[in-house]
Design a protein around this motif. Structure first.
Motif, PDB file in Angstrom:
ATOM      1  N   VAL A 221       0.835  -1.201   0.000  1.00  0.00           N
ATOM      2  CA  VAL A 221       0.000   0.000   0.000  1.00  0.00           C
ATOM      3  C   VAL A 221       0.874   1.257   0.000  1.00  0.00           C
ATOM      4  O   VAL A 221       0.760   2.108  -0.889  1.00  0.00           O
ATOM      5  CB  VAL A 221      -0.958   0.004   1.204  1.00  0.00           C
ATOM      6  CG1 VAL A 221      -1.804   1.268   1.202  1.00  0.00           C
ATOM      7  CG2 VAL A 221      -1.856  -1.234   1.175  1.00  0.00           C
ATOM      8  N   ILE A 222       1.751   1.367   1.003  1.00  0.00           N
ATOM      9  CA  ILE A 222       2.631   2.541   1.053  1.00  0.00           C
ATOM     10  C   ILE A 222       3.554   2.563  -0.157  1.00  0.00           C
ATOM     11  O   ILE A 222       3.831   3.628  -0.730  1.00  0.00           O
ATOM     12  CB  ILE A 222       3.432   2.550   2.365  1.00  0.00           C
ATOM     13  CG1 ILE A 222       2.475   2.624   3.564  1.00  0.00           C
ATOM     14  CG2 ILE A 222       4.405   3.713   2.393  1.00  0.00           C
ATOM     15  CD1 ILE A 222       3.171   2.560   4.907  1.00  0.00           C
ATOM     16  N   GLY A 223       4.046   1.398  -0.570  1.00  0.00           N
ATOM     17  CA  GLY A 223       4.884   1.346  -1.765  1.00  0.00           C
ATOM     18  C   GLY A 223       4.159   1.837  -2.997  1.00  0.00           C
ATOM     19  O   GLY A 223       4.742   2.531  -3.842  1.00  0.00           O
ATOM     20  N   HIS A 228       3.514   6.595  -6.890  1.00  0.00           N
ATOM     21  CA  HIS A 228       2.594   7.442  -7.657  1.00  0.00           C
ATOM     22  C   HIS A 228       2.649   8.910  -7.250  1.00  0.00           C
ATOM     23  O   HIS A 228       1.888   9.717  -7.799  1.00  0.00           O
ATOM     24  CB  HIS A 228       1.156   6.934  -7.499  1.00  0.00           C
ATOM     25  CG  HIS A 228       0.868   5.687  -8.284  1.00  0.00           C
ATOM     26  ND1 HIS A 228       1.327   4.436  -7.894  1.00  0.00           N
ATOM     27  CD2 HIS A 228       0.189   5.494  -9.455  1.00  0.00           C
ATOM     28  CE1 HIS A 228       0.921   3.530  -8.775  1.00  0.00           C
ATOM     29  NE2 HIS A 228       0.235   4.136  -9.721  1.00  0.00           N
ATOM     30  N   THR A 229       3.498   9.259  -6.282  1.00  0.00           N
ATOM     31  CA  THR A 229       3.609  10.663  -5.907  1.00  0.00           C
ATOM     32  C   THR A 229       5.019  10.944  -5.409  1.00  0.00           C
ATOM     33  O   THR A 229       5.660  10.071  -4.810  1.00  0.00           O
ATOM     34  CB  THR A 229       2.593  11.041  -4.810  1.00  0.00           C
ATOM     35  OG1 THR A 229       2.738  12.437  -4.505  1.00  0.00           O
ATOM     36  CG2 THR A 229       2.826  10.235  -3.549  1.00  0.00           C
ATOM     37  N   TRP A 233       5.173  15.289   1.832  1.00  0.00           N
ATOM     38  CA  TRP A 233       4.180  15.243   2.909  1.00  0.00           C
ATOM     39  C   TRP A 233       3.205  14.102   2.719  1.00  0.00           C
ATOM     40  O   TRP A 233       2.728  13.512   3.707  1.00  0.00           O
ATOM     41  CB  TRP A 233       3.454  16.583   3.007  1.00  0.00           C
ATOM     42  CG  TRP A 233       2.518  16.887   1.867  1.00  0.00           C
ATOM     43  CD1 TRP A 233       2.819  17.538   0.711  1.00  0.00           C
ATOM     44  CD2 TRP A 233       1.131  16.538   1.781  1.00  0.00           C
ATOM     45  NE1 TRP A 233       1.713  17.626  -0.103  1.00  0.00           N
ATOM     46  CE2 TRP A 233       0.657  17.030   0.540  1.00  0.00           C
ATOM     47  CE3 TRP A 233       0.242  15.872   2.621  1.00  0.00           C
ATOM     48  CZ2 TRP A 233      -0.652  16.853   0.130  1.00  0.00           C
ATOM     49  CZ3 TRP A 233      -1.064  15.711   2.211  1.00  0.00           C
ATOM     50  CH2 TRP A 233      -1.504  16.199   0.985  1.00  0.00           C
ATOM     51  N   VAL A 234       2.897  13.731   1.477  1.00  0.00           N
ATOM     52  CA  VAL A 234       2.005  12.597   1.234  1.00  0.00           C
ATOM     53  C   VAL A 234       2.699  11.300   1.643  1.00  0.00           C
ATOM     54  O   VAL A 234       2.109  10.439   2.310  1.00  0.00           O
ATOM     55  CB  VAL A 234       1.573  12.556  -0.245  1.00  0.00           C
ATOM     56  CG1 VAL A 234       0.740  11.306  -0.515  1.00  0.00           C
ATOM     57  CG2 VAL A 234       0.793  13.806  -0.610  1.00  0.00           C
ATOM     58  N   ARG A 235       3.952  11.149   1.241  1.00  0.00           N
ATOM     59  CA  ARG A 235       4.700   9.946   1.608  1.00  0.00           C
ATOM     60  C   ARG A 235       4.850   9.824   3.126  1.00  0.00           C
ATOM     61  O   ARG A 235       4.642   8.750   3.699  1.00  0.00           O
ATOM     62  CB  ARG A 235       6.085   9.980   0.954  1.00  0.00           C
ATOM     63  CG  ARG A 235       6.051   9.865  -0.564  1.00  0.00           C
ATOM     64  CD  ARG A 235       7.455   9.755  -1.111  1.00  0.00           C
ATOM     65  NE  ARG A 235       7.474   9.454  -2.525  1.00  0.00           N
ATOM     66  CZ  ARG A 235       8.502   8.904  -3.154  1.00  0.00           C
ATOM     67  NH1 ARG A 235       9.592   8.601  -2.484  1.00  0.00           N
ATOM     68  NH2 ARG A 235       8.437   8.649  -4.449  1.00  0.00           N
ATOM     69  N   ASN A 236       5.225  10.936   3.765  1.00  0.00           N
ATOM     70  CA  ASN A 236       5.427  10.887   5.215  1.00  0.00           C
ATOM     71  C   ASN A 236       4.125  10.598   5.953  1.00  0.00           C
ATOM     72  O   ASN A 236       4.106   9.862   6.946  1.00  0.00           O
ATOM     73  CB  ASN A 236       6.016  12.211   5.693  1.00  0.00           C
ATOM     74  CG  ASN A 236       7.416  12.443   5.167  1.00  0.00           C
ATOM     75  OD1 ASN A 236       8.078  11.513   4.701  1.00  0.00           O
ATOM     76  ND2 ASN A 236       7.878  13.678   5.220  1.00  0.00           N
ATOM     77  N   LEU A 237       3.025  11.167   5.477  1.00  0.00           N
ATOM     78  CA  LEU A 237       1.737  10.909   6.104  1.00  0.00           C
ATOM     79  C   LEU A 237       1.329   9.448   5.944  1.00  0.00           C
ATOM     80  O   LEU A 237       0.809   8.827   6.888  1.00  0.00           O
ATOM     81  CB  LEU A 237       0.675  11.831   5.500  1.00  0.00           C
ATOM     82  CG  LEU A 237      -0.729  11.745   6.118  1.00  0.00           C
ATOM     83  CD1 LEU A 237      -0.690  12.160   7.581  1.00  0.00           C
ATOM     84  CD2 LEU A 237      -1.705  12.626   5.347  1.00  0.00           C
ATOM     85  N   ALA A 267      13.890   2.438  -6.729  1.00  0.00           N
ATOM     86  CA  ALA A 267      12.874   1.490  -7.184  1.00  0.00           C
ATOM     87  C   ALA A 267      12.739   0.405  -6.151  1.00  0.00           C
ATOM     88  O   ALA A 267      13.666   0.106  -5.407  1.00  0.00           O
ATOM     89  CB  ALA A 267      13.261   0.886  -8.534  1.00  0.00           C
ATOM     90  N   ARG A 268      11.590  -0.189  -6.076  1.00  0.00           N
ATOM     91  CA  ARG A 268      11.359  -1.215  -5.073  1.00  0.00           C
ATOM     92  C   ARG A 268      12.026  -2.514  -5.430  1.00  0.00           C
ATOM     93  O   ARG A 268      12.176  -3.386  -4.608  1.00  0.00           O
ATOM     94  CB  ARG A 268       9.857  -1.406  -4.872  1.00  0.00           C
ATOM     95  CG  ARG A 268       9.152  -0.128  -4.434  1.00  0.00           C
ATOM     96  CD  ARG A 268       7.738  -0.385  -4.010  1.00  0.00           C
ATOM     97  NE  ARG A 268       7.664  -1.147  -2.776  1.00  0.00           N
ATOM     98  CZ  ARG A 268       7.794  -0.630  -1.570  1.00  0.00           C
ATOM     99  NH1 ARG A 268       8.060   0.639  -1.424  1.00  0.00           N
ATOM    100  NH2 ARG A 268       7.697  -1.387  -0.497  1.00  0.00           N
TER     101      ARG A 268
END
Length: 453
Positions: A221-223, A228-229, A233-237, A267-268
């Motif tokens: 989910v977080i990955g 996609h962004t 702040w979106v990643r940290n949230l 990249a993952r």
């Protein structure tokens, strides 16, 4: 002499001087940048500079492949301080109970029995798994070998989780009965209701399940959000809100809650290769399951709790199972509480241990204990600290369980216990018009398989 080129020696000499100048220029650049060192022999007028490779120096690894015990202990003490400060601030009984390793502490240890401990359901089965998960993440972020292990079927990940779970168990024992524990700070449950084993089993095992859930959310989910962004702040949230216990472990380490030991990464990367199951794979299985039990007959009632079991493979299709579990008896009259504890041992037949769908049948035998407490009937009499019950009685009996279930193998190291239905038969006497002798149990949970990687 005709045909002789008199300019050749001059050309060769000029070329030689040019070559030497170029070599000296290159050497000076290398010396300034620290790329090479010179040998001990002095340079002659016509000698080319000798370039000697620099001595190999060992740079200390900022994250050595070992457990950073001093930092881990400091973070663990910080975590305990937060836990006990919260208890002291929110629990009047803790403040009244006294502190120290005197008689109250030893009474708390001597009162350990049964399964339930008088706490509400959400405390035992939600709060303590969260505690176990935080402790596991605290250990992993100080484990140099496995701090960046990613969720998946790879061996490194499951070894990381087992090491973290072992630490979570030790942390739980310290919190419950250690020198800096509930037993020493507040002398919790030194009297009725006595302390049961529920937290000792649920905290590390369900804490492992909580860690697995957060790791899977982090991977998928977080990955997905991070891919996609690019907004920080979106990643940290996402990292902070969707992985709450990992984030709290980072705060305990005095780091930002969105910090990740495997970040940033461009990249993952590809998924680790799947380890295929041979026919007879698992040497040991550790499972935890939620339990719903219904007592048959008049005034039967229900019991809700959990089971923890270990199974050793003794033959390709046979395992030896040891199981400990318990539950809180529901539907009692006002002022009455009770719990059930069982400890069982027996064989399990697994005809298809390596198939994706793995059914099994087991027969377990051992003992069961029913504990029952009743509230003080005189409502006008003031209650002393932790003295909420005036009567208590225990019953022990021989118990046999016969059941069948099915597991869904998710890989070589993990399975989901979809269902397990068991018939239980005990030899309890009829207690307070309550019959606990015959019951049907349904459990579902998770299985961690060891010896497959």
């Amino acid at each position: 002499m005709a045909g002789v080129d008199h300019t050749a020696p001059k050309t060769v000499a000029a070329a030689t001087r040019c070559t030497l100048r170029n070599k000296y220029a290159v050497l000076m650049v290398l010396l300034v940048t620290g790329r090479v060192t010179l040998g001990n022999e002095p340079l002659g007028d016509h000698d080319a500079p000798s370039v000697v490779a620099p001595p190999v120096t060992t740079v200390p690894d900022p994250q050595p492949d070992r457990v950073n015990w001093p930092t881990l202990i400091r973070q663990e003490l910080r975590f305990l301080l937060v836990e006990h400060a919260f208890r002291w601030a929110t629990e009047p009984g803790t403040r009244r109970g006294g502190t120290g390793l005197g008689p109250g502490y030893w009474n708390s240890l001597a009162s350990l029995h049964g399964w339930a401990d008088g706490d509400p359901f959400y405390v035992n089965y939600l709060g303590h798994p969260i505690q176990g998960s935080v402790a596991g993440f605290i250990f992993q972020q100080n484990d140099g070998s496995y701090r960046a292990a990613r969720f998946g079927r790879n061996p490194a990940y499951w070894k990381a989780k087992l090491r973290a779970t072992a630490f979570a168990w030790a942390q739980s024992e310290q919190f419950e009965i250690g020198p800096f524990s509930e037993a020493s700070i507040g002398h919790i449950q030194s009297q009725f209701p006595q302390q049961g084993f529920v937290d000792h089993a649920i905290t590390p095992v369900m804490g492992l399940v909580w860690q697995l859930a957060e790791d899977s959310v982090d991977e998928y989910v977080i990955g997905w959000i991070e891919s996609h962004t690019a907004r920080p702040w979106v990643r940290n949230l996402a990292r902070t809100g969707l992985n709450p216990t990992r984030s709290f472990a980072k705060l305990i380490a005095l780091r930002a809650p969105w910090n990740r030991d495997d970040r940033p990464r461009a990249a993952r990367g590809p998924t680790e290769p799947v380890i295929r199951l041979p026919r007879s794979t698992t040497s040991f299985e550790l499972s935890v399951a939620s339990r719903f039990e219904t007592y048959l007959g008049p005034r039967g009632g229900t019991c809700v709790g959990a089971d923890v079991s270990g199974a050793w493979r003794i033959a390709p299709e046979w395992m030896l199972v040891a199981q400990v579990g318990g539950c809180n008896v529901m539907g009692n009259q006002t002022g009455v509480s009770g719990d059930s504890l069982n400890y069982l041992l027996g064989p399990r037949w697994t005809p298809a241990p390596a198939k994706r769908w793995s059914p099994w049948i087991q027969f377990l035998m051992g003992g069961s204990k029913i504990s029952r407490e009743q509230t003080m009937p005189d409502r006008k009499k003031p209650l002393a600290s932790h003295d909420e019950y005036t009567t208590s009685d225990d019953s022990n009996a021989l118990t046999v369980h016969f059941g069948a279930g099915v597991d869904l193998n998710m890989g070589s190291a993990f399975a989901v216990r979809l269902a397990n239905l068991e018939l239980s038969r005990s030899s309890f006497p009829v207690s307070h018009a309550q019959n606990y002798n015959t019951s049907v149990q349904f459990t579902t949970g998770f299985v961690l398989r060891i010896g497959t990687w």
